[in-house]
Every structure is written in structure tokens, then in C-alpha cells.
Scaffold this motif. Structure first.
Motif, PDB file in Angstrom:
ATOM      1  N   LEU A   1      -7.857   3.590   7.258  1.00  0.00           N
ATOM      2  CA  LEU A   1      -6.616   3.264   7.654  1.00  0.00           C
ATOM      3  C   LEU A   1      -6.861   3.804   8.773  1.00  0.00           C
ATOM      4  CD1 LEU A   1      -3.395   3.182   8.339  1.00  0.00           C
ATOM      5  CD2 LEU A   1      -3.511   5.902   8.059  1.00  0.00           C
ATOM      6  N   THR A   2      -7.532   4.800   9.642  1.00  0.00           N
ATOM      7  CA  THR A   2      -8.123   4.412   9.914  1.00  0.00           C
ATOM      8  C   THR A   2      -8.845   3.840  11.159  1.00  0.00           C
ATOM      9  OG1 THR A   2      -8.273   7.292  10.630  1.00  0.00           O
ATOM     10  CG2 THR A   2     -10.166   6.481  11.668  1.00  0.00           C
ATOM     11  N   SER A   3      -9.964   3.102  10.134  1.00  0.00           N
ATOM     12  CA  SER A   3     -10.777   2.242  10.385  1.00  0.00           C
ATOM     13  C   SER A   3      -9.454   0.627  11.186  1.00  0.00           C
ATOM     14  CB  SER A   3     -11.752   1.759   9.507  1.00  0.00           C
ATOM     15  OG  SER A   3     -11.552   0.335   9.495  1.00  0.00           O
TER      16      SER A   3
ATOM     17  N   PHE B   1      -7.013  -2.476  15.267  1.00  0.00           N
ATOM     18  CA  PHE B   1      -5.952  -2.608  15.972  1.00  0.00           C
ATOM     19  C   PHE B   1      -6.147  -2.884  17.451  1.00  0.00           C
ATOM     20  CE2 PHE B   1      -1.544  -2.391  17.351  1.00  0.00           C
ATOM     21  CZ  PHE B   1      -1.036  -3.400  17.461  1.00  0.00           C
ATOM     22  N   LEU B   2      -6.215  -1.503  17.404  1.00  0.00           N
ATOM     23  CA  LEU B   2      -6.981  -1.337  18.955  1.00  0.00           C
ATOM     24  C   LEU B   2      -7.578  -2.024  20.191  1.00  0.00           C
ATOM     25  CD1 LEU B   2      -5.885   2.703  19.261  1.00  0.00           C
ATOM     26  CD2 LEU B   2      -4.122   0.901  19.510  1.00  0.00           C
ATOM     27  N   GLY B   3      -8.701  -1.801  19.204  1.00  0.00           N
ATOM     28  CA  GLY B   3      -9.986  -2.462  19.107  1.00  0.00           C
ATOM     29  C   GLY B   3     -10.761  -1.787  20.350  1.00  0.00           C
ATOM     30  N   SER B   4     -10.740  -0.385  19.605  1.00  0.00           N
ATOM     31  CA  SER B   4     -11.729   1.084  20.158  1.00  0.00           C
ATOM     32  C   SER B   4     -11.324   1.842  19.262  1.00  0.00           C
ATOM     33  CB  SER B   4     -11.403   1.362  21.294  1.00  0.00           C
ATOM     34  OG  SER B   4      -9.921   1.566  21.571  1.00  0.00           O
ATOM     35  N   ASP B   5     -12.727   2.278  19.191  1.00  0.00           N
ATOM     36  CA  ASP B   5     -12.620   3.587  18.570  1.00  0.00           C
ATOM     37  C   ASP B   5     -12.113   4.855  18.819  1.00  0.00           C
ATOM     38  OD1 ASP B   5     -14.367   2.086  16.944  1.00  0.00           O
ATOM     39  OD2 ASP B   5     -16.223   2.883  17.280  1.00  0.00           O
TER      40      ASP B   5
END
Length: 305
Positions: A146-148, A153-157
Motif C-alpha cells: 500500500l505504501t509503495s 500515485f503521488l510521484g514522491s516518497d
């Protein structure tokens, strides 16, 4: 009946009264045997091991308190100990406050479907600990799960549960998720023992819902709060499952000495340092017992007041 006969009869009756009745030991005896075998004997053996050390030449030798001196000056041990103390100070109050809030909400007559929410909150405690940690591990994974997906989806970590500065928070979230329901049940059971006439008296005095909570409910669950705190303190110092299972997912962050229990485990099974591992275990057992006793003592004094 002569005086001598009376004295002899009285002495005989006294001896019969003084004769010890051993029937009670027939009931507690099996428990005492099991208790001695599974608790006292391993404890005594660990204490025995802590006074010895494996030498390269000469085999195992008695070294007295050298292992304890080494442990008390071991930076890795104190780093692990400081980490669990920080975990205890932050996570335990948050968990107990959430559990108490859930218990108060269930105890109020305003919550619909209280039975459903009670089961829902308690359900994570019924999940086996290993399964729960693995489940959260896949949620936390920065290369999968889920985190990945969320970071992609956000395009950033943006979310990094396995980062060094967030790893304790991630573990604390797992422990809180697991044990809020358990502590909630303790508080909820205590709330149900409060006499109804206390609520009636508070209502006649014009006390509102918040006044009833802080003046009647919370003071009456203080004993349960002390018990839950003691259990949580012991659990915090015994922290092992969560970091040990998550370690393959974050090997650079979760070290072999991440907690004192992990340190003792890896010393024993990976480093073959059984004597030093026993020393670490004994020290942590003493520290845990002392802190738990202090919490109980402070809680008892608060109840007397």
C-alpha cells in the motif's frame, strides 16, 4: 474426672488443633511443581550462566560479576534500552488514552451498535502477533504494498515507514493497533462495576456527561488503569516480535541490538554468547520488575488518597 485427666485431654486437643492439615497442598502442589519447573528453574539457570564466561583457552570459567560490568558499560545495550524507554514514554500513554476513550464511548448510552464496535476494536488482539506484523510489513513496504502504491500515485516518497526517523512510530502503530482492544476491555469491565446509584446521585446534583466522566468514571477505573499500565510497561521492555519480523524489510535501520530482547536473542543464537545473553536478560528482568513495582506502588497511593 481428675485434674490430671483434664490437663491431658486439653493437651491432646491442643495437639490435634496444632496438627497441620496438608490437604490444601494437594490442590496447589501441581501448580507449585509446574511453577518451579517453568519459571524458577530457568531463572536460576540464567542467573547461574551470567556468572560464567566462555574462554578461548580453558573453556567455561567463573568470572563473577564481570559480565554485569561489561553490560553496564556496553553502548549497544544502552542504545537498545534507551530506544525501548522512548517507545514506552510515547506509545503507552497514546495507547491507554485511546483505549480509555473507546471504553468510555462504549459505556455511554449514546453509541449505537456498541456490541459491534466492541468486537471491532477487540478484533486486532485476536489476530496472531506474527500475522499482524507481517500484514503491516506488507502495508509499510516501500517497494511493494500500500505504501509503495500510494507513493507511486503521488510521484514522491512522501510516506517512509521504514526510515530511521519513523521506524519507532511504525512499530508503535502496530503495537497500538494490536493492544488498544485488549486494554479497552479492561477499562470497559471496570466501568461496568461502578454502582448505578453514583450516577443517580450525580444526575440529581446536575452533573453533565463530562463531569460524570471526570468525577465518577475515571476515578473508579484508576485500579484498572494501573494494571493496564503495568502490563504495557512489561510489554514495552519485552519488545521483540515486531522489530525482529520487520528486520528483513529494513535491515539497515533495525539492527541486531534494536531492543534489549533482540540483543540478547542475537547474542545467544547468532553470536553463541550464552553467558552474556543471560546477563542482559537478568538485568532487563530486574529493571522491568522495579519499574512495574514503582508503577503499582504509585497507583496504590493514588487510590488511598
Amino acid at each position: 474426672m481428675t485434674t490430671q485427666d483434664s490437663v491431658a485431654l486439653a493437651a491432646h486437643g491442643t495437639r490435634r488443633r496444632e496438627k497441620r492439615d496438608w490437604k490444601g497442598w494437594a490442590f496447589v502442589g501441581p501448580f507449585m511443581v509446574v511453577f518451579a519447573l517453568v519459571f524458577l528453574t530457568p531463572l536460576a539457570y540464567a542467573l547461574y550462566l551470567s556468572f560464567f564466561q566462555e574462554k578461548l583457552v580453558g573453556g567455561t570459567a567463573f568470572v563473577g560479576v564481570d559480565n554485569y560490568v561489561r553490560a553496564l558499560t556496553d553502548p549497544q545495550f544502552w542504545e537498545a534500552f534507551g530506544r525501548v524507554v522512548l517507545f514506552l514514554v510515547v506509545q503507552v500513554p497514546i495507547m491507554l488514552v485511546l483505549a480509555l476513550a473507546a471504553a468510555l464511548a462504549l459505556d455511554s448510552a449514546r453509541l449505537r451498535g456498541a456490541a459491534f464496535f466492541r468486537i471491532l476494536i477487540f478484533l486486532p488482539y485476536a489476530v496472531p502477533a506474527v500475522v499482524a506484523v507481517l500484514m503491516w510489513g506488507y502495508i509499510y513496504g516501500d517497494q511493494f504494498g500500500l505504501t509503495s502504491n500510494f507513493n507511486d500515485f503521488l510521484g514522491s516518497d512522501l510516506i517512509t515507514p521504514f526510515a530511521r526517523e519513523w521506524i519507532l512510530v511504525s512499530i508503535g502503530n502496530i503495537v497500538t493497533w494490536q493492544f488498544v482492544g485488549y486494554n479497552m476491555l479492561i477499562f470497559y469491565s471496570s466501568l461496568k462495576t461502578i454502582p448505578t446509584d453514583m450516577y443517580e446521585a450525580a444526575s440529581l446534583d446536575g452533573a453533565g456527561a463530562w463531569r460524570t466522566i471526570f468525577s465518577i468514571k475515571i476515578p473508579n477505573v484508576r485500579g484498572a488503569l494501573v494494571i493496564a499500565t503495568i502490563f504495557s510497561v512489561i510489554g514495552s521492555f519485552q519488545l521483540f516480535n515486531e522489530p525482529n519480523i520487520l528486520r528483513p524489510l529494513a535491515p539497515n535501520v533495525i539492527t541486531t541490538y534494536f531492543t534489549p530482547n533482540m540483543y540478547a536473542y542475537n547474542l545467544s543464537f547468532a553470536g553463541q554468547q550464552f553467558n552474556y545473553a543471560a546477563t542482559i536478560a537478568i538485568i532487563m528482568g530486574v529493571i522491568t520488575a522495579v519499574i512495574a513495582y514503582v508503577v503499582q506502588l504509585r497507583g496504590s497511593k493514588s487510590e488511598v488518597r
